[in-house]
Design a protein around this motif. Structure first.
Motif, mmCIF file in Angstrom:
data_model
loop_
_atom_site.group_PDB
_atom_site.id
_atom_site.type_symbol
_atom_site.label_atom_id
_atom_site.label_comp_id
_atom_site.label_asym_id
_atom_site.label_seq_id
_atom_site.Cartn_x
_atom_site.Cartn_y
_atom_site.Cartn_z
ATOM 1 N N ALA A 1 95.949 80.116 47.456
ATOM 2 C CA ALA A 1 96.354 79.713 46.375
ATOM 3 C C ALA A 1 97.546 78.615 46.505
ATOM 4 O O ALA A 1 98.176 78.651 47.774
ATOM 5 N N LEU A 2 97.645 77.630 45.919
ATOM 6 C CA LEU A 2 98.320 76.486 46.197
ATOM 7 C C LEU A 2 99.839 76.827 45.524
ATOM 8 O O LEU A 2 100.206 77.402 44.586
ATOM 9 N N GLY A 3 100.862 76.339 46.360
ATOM 10 C CA GLY A 3 102.171 76.215 45.888
ATOM 11 C C GLY A 3 102.368 74.968 44.680
ATOM 12 O O GLY A 3 101.380 74.371 44.535
ATOM 13 N N ALA A 4 103.484 74.932 44.303
ATOM 14 C CA ALA A 4 103.822 73.895 43.635
ATOM 15 C C ALA A 4 103.294 72.364 44.123
ATOM 16 O O ALA A 4 103.735 72.025 45.132
ATOM 17 N N LEU B 1 81.158 81.627 34.358
ATOM 18 C CA LEU B 1 81.343 82.570 35.588
ATOM 19 C C LEU B 1 80.603 81.819 36.456
ATOM 20 O O LEU B 1 80.971 82.178 37.735
ATOM 21 N N ALA B 2 79.682 80.954 36.288
ATOM 22 C CA ALA B 2 78.902 80.489 37.408
ATOM 23 C C ALA B 2 79.441 78.980 37.866
ATOM 24 O O ALA B 2 79.002 78.513 38.764
ATOM 25 N N ASP B 3 80.703 78.619 37.224
ATOM 26 C CA ASP B 3 81.195 77.453 37.473
ATOM 27 C C ASP B 3 82.130 77.598 38.882
ATOM 28 O O ASP B 3 83.406 77.534 38.516
ATOM 29 N N THR B 4 81.536 77.929 40.089
ATOM 30 C CA THR B 4 82.646 78.186 41.054
ATOM 31 C C THR B 4 83.532 77.001 41.449
ATOM 32 O O THR B 4 84.811 77.337 41.600
ATOM 33 N N GLU B 5 83.250 75.831 41.241
ATOM 34 C CA GLU B 5 84.201 74.886 41.815
ATOM 35 C C GLU B 5 85.504 74.721 40.679
ATOM 36 O O GLU B 5 86.675 74.797 41.198
ATOM 37 N N ALA B 6 85.101 74.768 39.431
ATOM 38 C CA ALA B 6 86.357 74.969 38.110
ATOM 39 C C ALA B 6 87.012 76.184 38.487
ATOM 40 O O ALA B 6 88.379 76.228 38.219
ATOM 41 N N LEU B 7 86.517 77.498 38.545
ATOM 42 C CA LEU B 7 87.303 78.624 38.944
ATOM 43 C C LEU B 7 88.054 78.370 40.153
ATOM 44 O O LEU B 7 89.392 78.886 40.042
ATOM 45 N N GLU B 8 87.803 77.921 41.272
ATOM 46 C CA GLU B 8 88.459 77.584 42.396
ATOM 47 C C GLU B 8 89.603 76.866 42.145
ATOM 48 O O GLU B 8 90.923 77.067 42.615
ATOM 49 N N VAL B 9 89.579 75.804 41.299
ATOM 50 C CA VAL B 9 90.678 74.956 40.958
ATOM 51 C C VAL B 9 91.706 75.731 40.072
ATOM 52 O O VAL B 9 92.848 75.706 40.711
ATOM 53 N N PHE B 10 91.230 76.453 39.242
ATOM 54 C CA PHE B 10 92.444 77.285 38.491
ATOM 55 C C PHE B 10 92.895 78.590 39.300
ATOM 56 O O PHE B 10 94.182 78.633 39.145
ATOM 57 N N PRO C 1 86.069 70.211 34.088
ATOM 58 C CA PRO C 1 87.296 70.981 34.437
ATOM 59 C C PRO C 1 87.940 70.937 35.510
ATOM 60 O O PRO C 1 89.149 70.921 35.789
ATOM 61 N N ALA C 2 87.148 70.565 36.762
ATOM 62 C CA ALA C 2 87.792 70.754 38.002
ATOM 63 C C ALA C 2 88.325 69.216 38.038
ATOM 64 O O ALA C 2 89.325 69.189 39.187
ATOM 65 N N ALA C 3 88.510 68.341 37.048
ATOM 66 C CA ALA C 3 89.453 67.284 37.218
ATOM 67 C C ALA C 3 90.867 67.519 37.172
ATOM 68 O O ALA C 3 91.608 66.423 37.573
ATOM 69 N N VAL C 4 91.231 68.476 36.790
ATOM 70 C CA VAL C 4 92.605 68.746 36.872
ATOM 71 C C VAL C 4 93.179 69.259 38.220
ATOM 72 O O VAL C 4 94.314 69.623 38.371
ATOM 73 N N ALA C 5 92.339 69.310 39.307
ATOM 74 C CA ALA C 5 92.665 69.741 40.628
ATOM 75 C C ALA C 5 94.119 69.061 41.095
ATOM 76 O O ALA C 5 94.150 67.791 40.865
ATOM 77 N N GLY C 6 94.983 69.752 41.487
ATOM 78 C CA GLY C 6 96.264 69.150 42.002
ATOM 79 C C GLY C 6 97.260 68.689 40.653
ATOM 80 O O GLY C 6 98.574 68.200 40.980
ATOM 81 N N ALA C 7 96.723 68.815 39.627
ATOM 82 C CA ALA C 7 97.829 68.415 38.505
ATOM 83 C C ALA C 7 98.079 69.769 37.677
ATOM 84 O O ALA C 7 98.659 69.599 36.608
ATOM 85 N N LEU C 8 97.548 71.025 37.891
ATOM 86 C CA LEU C 8 97.778 72.012 36.971
ATOM 87 C C LEU C 8 99.121 72.377 36.935
ATOM 88 O O LEU C 8 99.566 72.883 36.120
ATOM 89 N N GLU C 9 100.100 72.422 38.050
ATOM 90 C CA GLU C 9 101.622 72.606 38.165
ATOM 91 C C GLU C 9 102.243 71.856 36.775
ATOM 92 O O GLU C 9 102.934 72.191 36.223
ATOM 93 N N ALA C 10 101.822 70.403 37.015
ATOM 94 C CA ALA C 10 102.823 69.363 36.191
ATOM 95 C C ALA C 10 101.968 69.700 34.773
ATOM 96 O O ALA C 10 103.053 69.739 33.818
ATOM 97 N N LEU C 11 100.825 70.189 34.471
ATOM 98 C CA LEU C 11 100.221 70.417 33.347
ATOM 99 C C LEU C 11 100.784 71.521 32.673
ATOM 100 O O LEU C 11 101.282 71.688 31.475
ATOM 101 N N MET C 12 101.125 72.670 33.426
ATOM 102 C CA MET C 12 101.799 73.873 33.099
ATOM 103 C C MET C 12 103.167 73.658 32.946
ATOM 104 O O MET C 12 103.817 74.132 31.613
#
Length: 378
Positions: free
Chosen positions: A200-203, A301-310, A273-284
């Motif tokens: 899990a990523l920090g801020a 459930l099969a979209d592992t890339e997007a799931l990993e980003v979130f 969906p995976a395009a928000v990688a690195g920006a979800l903290e700012a988005l939230m």
């Protein structure tokens, strides 16, 4: 008390509003029970199956609705209400069974889902008695009488679960949730492999600012321009009213933002969906400033890339909806990932035995996200 069940008409609107007020007071966060314009549209445009219950003397004492939308094969049970003076006789169960039977009889639905309050166990028993199966928990999902956790249930049309598309692999952090689904729904995920989850990523530091645009008509037009085909957008019964845009233009995240309920559903992300990688903290942070303490995303459930980003940005897997989406003749599983900025308190939550595996799965996933034990032990 043997109340009669009848389809709702526009002449019932004033009495329905009074019923919802008597049941929920001013805290009911759904316009279906308070906004006469919305109620009139739902009763007349053919997108809702709405039943009322009246006593032999003609007093309106109950209501239940299954919402649908064109092009979708999913309905939502909402607005179940029984007058406080007429409870205890099974009317809530009768209304639930009857309105779902009416909705499925059209042949246009694969499933109907319900989000159930957990103030008491009663509503959980009502839906289970009518064929609904538990799918997970949505902690801090809505502001009703304070911040409340909801439970997700679904009822399926005959043969739907047998036409599920198998999922090859999922991030390992979903493993406890899939085990709970095996217990609650009877689906065996033993053949689904586990991919080690990223840490899990920090801020995020140095993230581009997020611009929030809340202009519902513009947002809807722009959304349909970017997602002209139904295949490109899938979050049933949610219409975006806001868009969160990266300052560099790298993505547009469309959201159904409800400041009254304190919630936000991330409906779709362009280009993916995976395009928000690195920006979800700012988005939230932008979502929280707009008044939503809870956000959820619905992903295949099969979209592992997007799931990993979130998952790497603090979203916790909280529910699985098997056979949610029909593509041609196969049904595909989806997972709900949620995140809340408020402290979660389960002490006053009435979790029935059917939901306890999901509570354990959520706590396990939350711990893996926010309290990594190897780090604590050091």
């Amino acid at each position: 008390m043997n109340a009669g069940l009848h389809p709702a008409s526009v002449h019932d609107i004033a009495e329905l509003r009074q019923l919802y007020f008597e049941v929920y007071g001013h805290g009911y966060p759904v316009p279906l029970g308070s906004d006469p314009v919305v109620m009139h549209r739902l009763i007349t445009d053919g997108t809702a199956h709405w039943l009322t219950a009246r006593t032999g003397e003609g007093t309106l004492v109950g209501s239940a609705v299954v919402l649908t939308e064109p092009g979708s094969r999913i309905g939502k049970l909402v607005g179940l209400a029984v007058h406080p003076g007429h409870r205890g006789g099974g009317l809530a169960s009768r209304l639930t069974g009857a309105v779902c039977t009416t909705a499925f009889a059209t042949g246009g639905l694969d499933s109907v889902y319900a989000t159930v309050r957990l103030v008491t166990e009663g509503p959980q028993h009502v839906v289970v008695r009518n064929g609904f199966r538990p799918l997970g928990l949505l902690p801090n999902a809505v502001e009703v009488e304070g911040c409340e956790t909801l439970a997700l249930f679904a009822r399926y049309a005959d043969g739907v679960l047998e036409r599920r598309e198998p999922v090859t692999s999922v991030p390992e952090r979903l493993s406890p949730l899939l085990s709970a689904v095996a217990t609650g729904v009877g689906i065996d995920y033993a053949g689904t492999g586990h991919v080690p989850s990223r840490r899990a990523l920090g801020a995020a530091t140095g993230a581009e600012p997020i611009e929030l645009i809340t202009a519902p008509a513009f947002v809807r037009r722009r959304f349909l321009e970017l997602f002209p085909e139904a295949d490109g957008r899938f979050f049933p019964l949610h219409t975006p009213n806001a868009v969160l845009v990266a300052a560099d233009g790298s993505f547009e995240a469309y959201a159904d933002l409800d400041a009254v309920a304190g919630s936000c559903a991330l409906v779709a992300v362009h280009p993916r969906p995976a395009a928000v990688a690195g920006a979800l903290e700012a988005l939230m942070a932008a979502v929280t400033r707009a008044g939503a303490d809870y956000a959820e995303a619905l992903l295949p459930l099969a979209d592992t890339e997007a799931l990993e980003v979130f998952l790497a940005s603090g979203f916790v897997p909280s529910a699985v909806y098997p056979a949610m989406r029909r593509i041609r003749d196969r049904l595909h599983d989806y997972v709900v990932l949620s995140r809340t900025s408020r402290q979660i308190d389960f002490r006053t939550t009435a979790v029935s035995p059917l939901l306890r595996p999901y509570l354990g799965a959520y706590l396990s996933a939350w711990t893996a996200t926010y309290l990594p034990l190897p780090e604590v032990s050091r």
